[in-house]
Design a protein around this motif. Structure first.
Motif, PDB file in Angstrom:
ATOM      1  N   MET A   1       0.833  -1.189   0.000  1.00 53.78           N
ATOM      2  CA  MET A   1       0.000   0.000   0.000  1.00 53.78           C
ATOM      3  C   MET A   1       0.871   1.245   0.000  1.00 53.78           C
ATOM      4  O   MET A   1       1.788   1.354   0.795  1.00 53.78           O
ATOM      5  N   SER A   2       0.568   2.148  -0.888  1.00 52.94           N
ATOM      6  CA  SER A   2       1.327   3.389  -0.937  1.00 52.94           C
ATOM      7  C   SER A   2       0.732   4.397   0.039  1.00 52.94           C
ATOM      8  O   SER A   2      -0.447   4.359   0.351  1.00 52.94           O
ATOM      9  N   ALA A   3       1.588   5.288   0.489  1.00 52.05           N
ATOM     10  CA  ALA A   3       1.139   6.311   1.432  1.00 52.05           C
ATOM     11  C   ALA A   3       0.276   7.341   0.701  1.00 52.05           C
ATOM     12  O   ALA A   3       0.581   7.749  -0.410  1.00 52.05           O
ATOM     13  N   ARG A   4      -0.783   7.745   1.332  1.00 52.61           N
ATOM     14  CA  ARG A   4      -1.653   8.772   0.764  1.00 52.61           C
ATOM     15  C   ARG A   4      -1.115  10.145   1.119  1.00 52.61           C
ATOM     16  O   ARG A   4      -0.561  10.343   2.188  1.00 52.61           O
ATOM     17  N   ARG A   5      -1.309  11.106   0.223  1.00 53.15           N
ATOM     18  CA  ARG A   5      -0.954  12.493   0.487  1.00 53.15           C
ATOM     19  C   ARG A   5      -2.231  13.306   0.454  1.00 53.15           C
ATOM     20  O   ARG A   5      -3.134  13.034  -0.332  1.00 53.15           O
ATOM     21  N   TYR A   6      -2.293  14.320   1.307  1.00 46.49           N
ATOM     22  CA  TYR A   6      -3.484  15.151   1.418  1.00 46.49           C
ATOM     23  C   TYR A   6      -3.107  16.619   1.272  1.00 46.49           C
ATOM     24  O   TYR A   6      -1.963  17.007   1.480  1.00 46.49           O
ATOM     25  N   ARG A   7      -4.109  17.440   0.955  1.00 42.44           N
ATOM     26  CA  ARG A   7      -3.964  18.891   0.919  1.00 42.44           C
ATOM     27  C   ARG A   7      -5.251  19.497   1.437  1.00 42.44           C
ATOM     28  O   ARG A   7      -6.346  19.058   1.084  1.00 42.44           O
ATOM     29  N   CYS A   8      -5.132  20.497   2.296  1.00 41.33           N
ATOM     30  CA  CYS A   8      -6.302  21.213   2.788  1.00 41.33           C
ATOM     31  C   CYS A   8      -6.555  22.385   1.865  1.00 41.33           C
ATOM     32  O   CYS A   8      -5.715  23.277   1.733  1.00 41.33           O
ATOM     33  N   ALA A  10      -8.659  24.682   2.310  1.00 40.68           N
ATOM     34  CA  ALA A  10      -8.999  25.881   3.079  1.00 40.68           C
ATOM     35  C   ALA A  10      -7.751  26.692   3.450  1.00 40.68           C
ATOM     36  O   ALA A  10      -7.739  27.908   3.325  1.00 40.68           O
ATOM     37  N   CYS A  11      -6.686  26.007   3.907  1.00 40.70           N
ATOM     38  CA  CYS A  11      -5.510  26.745   4.387  1.00 40.70           C
ATOM     39  C   CYS A  11      -4.218  26.422   3.637  1.00 40.70           C
ATOM     40  O   CYS A  11      -3.206  27.056   3.873  1.00 40.70           O
ATOM     41  N   GLY A  12      -4.237  25.424   2.756  1.00 40.55           N
ATOM     42  CA  GLY A  12      -3.050  25.084   1.985  1.00 40.55           C
ATOM     43  C   GLY A  12      -2.120  24.078   2.632  1.00 40.55           C
ATOM     44  O   GLY A  12      -1.096  23.712   2.056  1.00 40.55           O
ATOM     45  N   ASN A  13      -2.440  23.588   3.812  1.00 42.66           N
ATOM     46  CA  ASN A  13      -1.615  22.618   4.527  1.00 42.66           C
ATOM     47  C   ASN A  13      -1.361  21.377   3.668  1.00 42.66           C
ATOM     48  O   ASN A  13      -2.268  20.827   3.067  1.00 42.66           O
ATOM     49  N   LEU A  14      -0.100  20.940   3.624  1.00 35.40           N
ATOM     50  CA  LEU A  14       0.282  19.708   2.922  1.00 35.40           C
ATOM     51  C   LEU A  14       0.929  18.684   3.847  1.00 35.40           C
ATOM     52  O   LEU A  14       1.226  17.577   3.406  1.00 35.40           O
ATOM     53  N   THR A  15       1.162  19.033   5.121  1.00 30.17           N
ATOM     54  CA  THR A  15       2.020  18.184   5.950  1.00 30.17           C
ATOM     55  C   THR A  15       1.428  17.673   7.257  1.00 30.17           C
ATOM     56  O   THR A  15       1.970  16.729   7.833  1.00 30.17           O
ATOM     57  N   GLU A  65      -7.659  14.295  -1.055  1.00 28.31           N
ATOM     58  CA  GLU A  65      -6.592  13.330  -1.297  1.00 28.31           C
ATOM     59  C   GLU A  65      -5.975  13.664  -2.643  1.00 28.31           C
ATOM     60  O   GLU A  65      -6.678  13.848  -3.634  1.00 28.31           O
ATOM     61  N   LEU A  66      -4.650  13.772  -2.676  1.00 31.75           N
ATOM     62  CA  LEU A  66      -3.962  14.130  -3.903  1.00 31.75           C
ATOM     63  C   LEU A  66      -3.859  12.930  -4.831  1.00 31.75           C
ATOM     64  O   LEU A  66      -3.700  11.790  -4.382  1.00 31.75           O
ATOM     65  N   THR A  67      -3.930  13.177  -6.135  1.00 29.20           N
ATOM     66  CA  THR A  67      -3.683  12.128  -7.120  1.00 29.20           C
ATOM     67  C   THR A  67      -2.189  11.823  -7.112  1.00 29.20           C
ATOM     68  O   THR A  67      -1.386  12.583  -6.541  1.00 29.20           O
ATOM     69  N   ASP A  68      -1.764  10.755  -7.763  1.00 27.33           N
ATOM     70  CA  ASP A  68      -0.346  10.417  -7.824  1.00 27.33           C
ATOM     71  C   ASP A  68       0.465  11.545  -8.454  1.00 27.33           C
ATOM     72  O   ASP A  68       1.550  11.872  -7.985  1.00 27.33           O
ATOM     73  N   ALA A  69      -0.063  12.154  -9.517  1.00 33.37           N
ATOM     74  CA  ALA A  69       0.645  13.249 -10.190  1.00 33.37           C
ATOM     75  C   ALA A  69       0.750  14.469  -9.275  1.00 33.37           C
ATOM     76  O   ALA A  69       1.804  15.112  -9.203  1.00 33.37           O
ATOM     77  N   GLU A  70      -0.324  14.802  -8.568  1.00 31.44           N
ATOM     78  CA  GLU A  70      -0.305  15.948  -7.650  1.00 31.44           C
ATOM     79  C   GLU A  70       0.644  15.694  -6.495  1.00 31.44           C
ATOM     80  O   GLU A  70       1.378  16.590  -6.063  1.00 31.44           O
ATOM     81  N   ALA A  71       0.658  14.472  -5.984  1.00 30.96           N
ATOM     82  CA  ALA A  71       1.542  14.127  -4.865  1.00 30.96           C
ATOM     83  C   ALA A  71       3.003  14.213  -5.288  1.00 30.96           C
ATOM     84  O   ALA A  71       3.853  14.671  -4.533  1.00 30.96           O
ATOM     85  N   ALA A  72       3.306  13.786  -6.522  1.00 34.05           N
ATOM     86  CA  ALA A  72       4.677  13.851  -7.015  1.00 34.05           C
ATOM     87  C   ALA A  72       5.134  15.300  -7.182  1.00 34.05           C
ATOM     88  O   ALA A  72       6.310  15.610  -6.971  1.00 34.05           O
ATOM     89  N   ALA A  73       4.218  16.177  -7.536  1.00 37.64           N
ATOM     90  CA  ALA A  73       4.541  17.594  -7.747  1.00 37.64           C
ATOM     91  C   ALA A  73       4.558  18.384  -6.443  1.00 37.64           C
ATOM     92  O   ALA A  73       5.146  19.461  -6.380  1.00 37.64           O
ATOM     93  N   ALA A  74       3.905  17.869  -5.403  1.00 36.92           N
ATOM     94  CA  ALA A  74       3.821  18.584  -4.120  1.00 36.92           C
ATOM     95  C   ALA A  74       5.172  18.584  -3.422  1.00 36.92           C
ATOM     96  O   ALA A  74       5.880  17.593  -3.452  1.00 36.92           O
ATOM     97  N   PRO A  75       5.528  19.692  -2.785  1.00 37.87           N
ATOM     98  CA  PRO A  75       6.789  19.730  -2.049  1.00 37.87           C
ATOM     99  C   PRO A  75       6.738  18.760  -0.868  1.00 37.87           C
ATOM    100  O   PRO A  75       5.668  18.498  -0.310  1.00 37.87           O
ATOM    101  N   ARG A  76       7.872  18.202  -0.512  1.00 38.14           N
ATOM    102  CA  ARG A  76       7.941  17.261   0.617  1.00 38.14           C
ATOM    103  C   ARG A  76       7.737  17.969   1.949  1.00 38.14           C
ATOM    104  O   ARG A  76       7.219  17.420   2.877  1.00 38.14           O
ATOM    105  N   GLU A  77       8.192  19.181   2.052  1.00 39.15           N
ATOM    106  CA  GLU A  77       8.023  19.984   3.268  1.00 39.15           C
ATOM    107  C   GLU A  77       7.390  21.307   2.878  1.00 39.15           C
ATOM    108  O   GLU A  77       7.964  22.057   2.099  1.00 39.15           O
ATOM    109  N   ALA A  78       6.225  21.582   3.409  1.00 42.64           N
ATOM    110  CA  ALA A  78       5.563  22.860   3.100  1.00 42.64           C
ATOM    111  C   ALA A  78       5.989  23.909   4.109  1.00 42.64           C
ATOM    112  O   ALA A  78       6.160  23.607   5.280  1.00 42.64           O
TER     113      ALA A  78
END
Length: 80
Positions: A1-8, A10-15, A65-78
């Motif tokens: 199972m791959s880890a899911r990535r999320y984005r809010c 409302a506030c832009g939180n990625l982490t 929940e971010l798609t695989d493409a969005e997760a790959a493009a998202a910075p690792r540390e916001a």
């Protein structure tokens, strides 16, 4: 199972998110002679995410929940 990535949205939180989930696992339980338990080789058989809430603004209504493409493009540390 791959880890899911999320984005809010409302506030832009990625982490930072509070994730409530139910897991079904299989694990090897190894007890020492002294009775101490050490869990080894844990395998997740099934996982159901029940709720995701943003740690920054406290709501789950705008968490996506971010798609695989969005997760790959998202910075690792916001920094926002």
């Amino acid at each position: 199972m791959s880890a899911r990535r999320y984005r809010c949205a409302a506030c832009g939180n990625l982490t930072r998110f509070d994730v409530t989930s139910t897991r079904r696992t299989r694990a090897y339980h190894h007890y020492t002679v002294g009775g101490e338990l050490e869990v080894e080789d844990e395998e997740v058989l099934a996982e159901q995410v029940e709720e995701v809430a943003c740690r920054w603004c406290g709501t789950g209504e705008h968490v996506l929940e971010l798609t695989d493409a969005e997760a790959a493009a998202a910075p690792r540390e916001a920094t926002t």
